[in-house]
Design an enzyme around this catalytic site. Sequence first.
Site, short mmCIF file in Angstrom:
data_model
loop_
_atom_site.label_atom_id
_atom_site.label_comp_id
_atom_site.label_asym_id
_atom_site.label_seq_id
_atom_site.Cartn_x
_atom_site.Cartn_y
_atom_site.Cartn_z
CG HIS A 164 18.56 -27.09 9.67
ND1 HIS A 164 18.73 -28.07 10.63
CD2 HIS A 164 18.39 -27.74 8.49
CE1 HIS A 164 18.68 -29.25 10.04
NE2 HIS A 164 18.47 -29.09 8.75
CD GLU B 153 15.53 -28.26 0.72
OE1 GLU B 153 16.22 -28.53 -0.28
OE2 GLU B 153 14.59 -28.95 1.13
N1 COA Z 1 12.25 -17.15 7.80
C1 COA Z 1 11.68 -16.38 8.73
N2 COA Z 1 11.57 -16.74 10.02
C2 COA Z 1 12.03 -17.96 10.36
C3 COA Z 1 12.64 -18.81 9.44
C4 COA Z 1 12.74 -18.37 8.11
N3 COA Z 1 13.29 -19.14 7.18
N4 COA Z 1 13.02 -19.93 10.06
C5 COA Z 1 12.63 -19.81 11.33
N5 COA Z 1 12.03 -18.62 11.52
C6 COA Z 1 11.49 -18.09 12.74
C7 COA Z 1 10.23 -18.87 13.11
O1 COA Z 1 9.10 -18.24 12.57
C8 COA Z 1 10.24 -18.80 14.59
O2 COA Z 1 9.73 -17.54 14.98
P1 COA Z 1 8.63 -17.42 16.13
O3 COA Z 1 9.28 -18.04 17.33
O4 COA Z 1 8.42 -15.96 16.21
O5 COA Z 1 7.46 -18.21 15.60
C9 COA Z 1 11.73 -18.77 14.97
O6 COA Z 1 12.41 -18.34 13.79
C10 COA Z 1 12.31 -20.05 15.44
O7 COA Z 1 12.18 -20.97 14.49
P2 COA Z 1 12.90 -22.38 14.69
O8 COA Z 1 12.49 -22.98 16.00
O9 COA Z 1 14.33 -22.28 14.35
O10 COA Z 1 12.25 -23.15 13.52
P3 COA Z 1 11.97 -24.66 13.43
O11 COA Z 1 13.07 -25.47 14.01
O12 COA Z 1 10.60 -24.95 13.90
O13 COA Z 1 11.96 -24.78 11.87
C11 COA Z 1 12.62 -24.73 9.66
C12 COA Z 1 13.07 -25.01 11.08
C13 COA Z 1 13.65 -25.26 8.69
C14 COA Z 1 11.30 -25.44 9.40
C15 COA Z 1 12.44 -23.20 9.49
O14 COA Z 1 13.67 -22.55 9.69
C16 COA Z 1 11.84 -22.83 8.15
O15 COA Z 1 10.62 -22.84 8.01
N6 COA Z 1 12.70 -22.50 7.14
C17 COA Z 1 12.20 -22.21 5.81
C18 COA Z 1 11.85 -23.47 5.06
C19 COA Z 1 13.07 -24.24 4.63
O16 COA Z 1 14.03 -23.68 4.14
N7 COA Z 1 12.99 -25.56 4.81
C20 COA Z 1 14.08 -26.45 4.45
C21 COA Z 1 14.74 -27.00 5.67
S1 COA Z 1 16.19 -27.93 5.28
#
Ligand code: COA
Length: 380
Positions: free
Chosen positions: A257, A324
Site C-alpha cells: 500500500h 483488496e
Molecule cells: N508485490 C510485489 N512487489 C511489490 C508490491 C507487491 N504487491 N507492492 C510493492 N512492491 C514493490 C515495488 O515493486 C517496489 O519495488 P522497487 O522499488 O524494486 O520497484 C517497492 O515494493 C516499493 O513499492 P511502494 O513504493 O510501496 O509501492 P507504491 O506505493 O508505489 O504502490 C501499490 C503501492 C498498492 C500500488 C503496490 O503495493 C501494488 O502494486 N500492490 C499490488 C496492487 C494492489 O493490491 N492494489 C490495491 C491497492 S489498495
Amino acid sequence: MGSDAARAWANDPRVLHDGLEGVLVAETALSEVDGERGRLVIAGYEVEQLAETHGFEQLLALLWRGHPALELAEDEPRLALARGRVRAFERIARLGDALSLVDGMDALRAAIGQLPDSVSPLELVASLPVFACAWQRVQEGVAPIAPDPSLRQAEDVLHMLGHARDLARTRALDTYLVTVSDHGLNASTFAARVVASTGSDAVSALVAALGALKGPLHGGAPGPVLDMLDAIGTASSAAAYLRRALADKQRIMGMGHRIYRVRDPRAFTLERAVERLALELGVRGQARDDAVRARLTLARAVEREAEALLAAKQPERSLRANVEFYTAVLLEAVGVPRRLFSPMFAVGRSVGWLAHVAEQRARGRLIRPASRYIGPLPAQ
Ligand code: COA
C-alpha cells in the site's frame, strides 16, 4: 521566457514529489488514514467500529452530514436511495450500448456519463448499483432485474443480481460497502476533487473517479486476487507460485500500500466479516459454507506466505495485505461475480467521492500543481 530564465526554472531546486507521496493538498473532515499505526478513521469512527454499527444508509447520512449541497434533509437516505434506484432503472432503456461494453468499469463510466449534470448526488449513489447489476445481467444474456424499493441498498444489490433474500450475505456486503466508503486522498478521490475544483459538475467528477478506480494499482486488484487464489489452488502450492511470480517481477495483487506500513485495517474488518459469514452459513448447514470456509483458509495461507516472501525480498519496505485481498474473498462469498468487483468498489466509494466533491466545492480553490520541465529548450 528567455533562455536564462527557462534554465533557472528547469533547475528549480524545489523537491520533486514523484507520485505526490506525502504531499498535503487538502483539508478534509471525512476520513484520516494513519499508515504507521494502521488506523482508518471515517467521520470520527474507527473503520472496524463503523462497520459494526453503521449500515450503508447510515454511513451515507453520517458522511454527508453538514454538507447542504448533498441534500440530505429532504428525506431518509433509505427512501431517497430506493427512489433513486427506481429512477435509474427507468433510464436503462436509454443507455444505448453502454451495458454491452465488455468491461464493467467501462460500462459504468459510460452509463454514469450519460446522466444529466442536474442529477442529485443521492441519485448518483443509487444509480451505480443499478447500472452495475444490469450490466452483469446483460452480459449473462438475461434481462436486468428491477430494484425493489422496499430494500436497503446492499440487499437490493443481491436482489438485482438474482439472489434470494439472505440476511447473512446482505450484512457482509453492507460491511464491505461501509468499509470502502472513504479513504483519505486516494487516487480516485483525488481525481474527483481535481475535477470538482475546476467548478465542473458531480457527474464529471464521478466519471473521472471511475476512470482512476479502474486501474489495477487502485480498485482493479480484487479480481486478480481471486484469479491468483484459483491458480494457487491449495495452501501447499502458495510458496512456489508466489516465488515464481516475484521472480517474474510481478506484483502480488492485494499486497502492499502507498500509505500503510502495517496491515491495512480494512483487511481485518473484511476478514472478520467473511469469518462471521462462514459461521452463520455453517449454522444453517449450507453446503456453500464449506466453499467460503475453504476459500478463507486458503486466502489466509497465501497472505502469510506472500507477506514472508515480500519481507525477505524487500526488508526495508513493509508490504502487507491491503483492502483488496479480503475484498475478493468477501465479494465472492456473498455472490458478487468476479468481474463486478471493481464496480462494487465504486458503489461503496461513491459516498466518499461525492462528499469530497462537496468539500472541494466549499473550499473553492483550483487544484493545479506544477511540473518540472525536462524537455529541450528552444534554440537561442
Ligand atoms: N508485490 C510485489 N512487489 C511489490 C508490491 C507487491 N504487491 N507492492 C510493492 N512492491 C514493490 C515495488 O515493486 C517496489 O519495488 P522497487 O522499488 O524494486 O520497484 C517497492 O515494493 C516499493 O513499492 P511502494 O513504493 O510501496 O509501492 P507504491 O506505493 O508505489 O504502490 C501499490 C503501492 C498498492 C500500488 C503496490 O503495493 C501494488 O502494486 N500492490 C499490488 C496492487 C494492489 O493490491 N492494489 C490495491 C491497492 S489498495
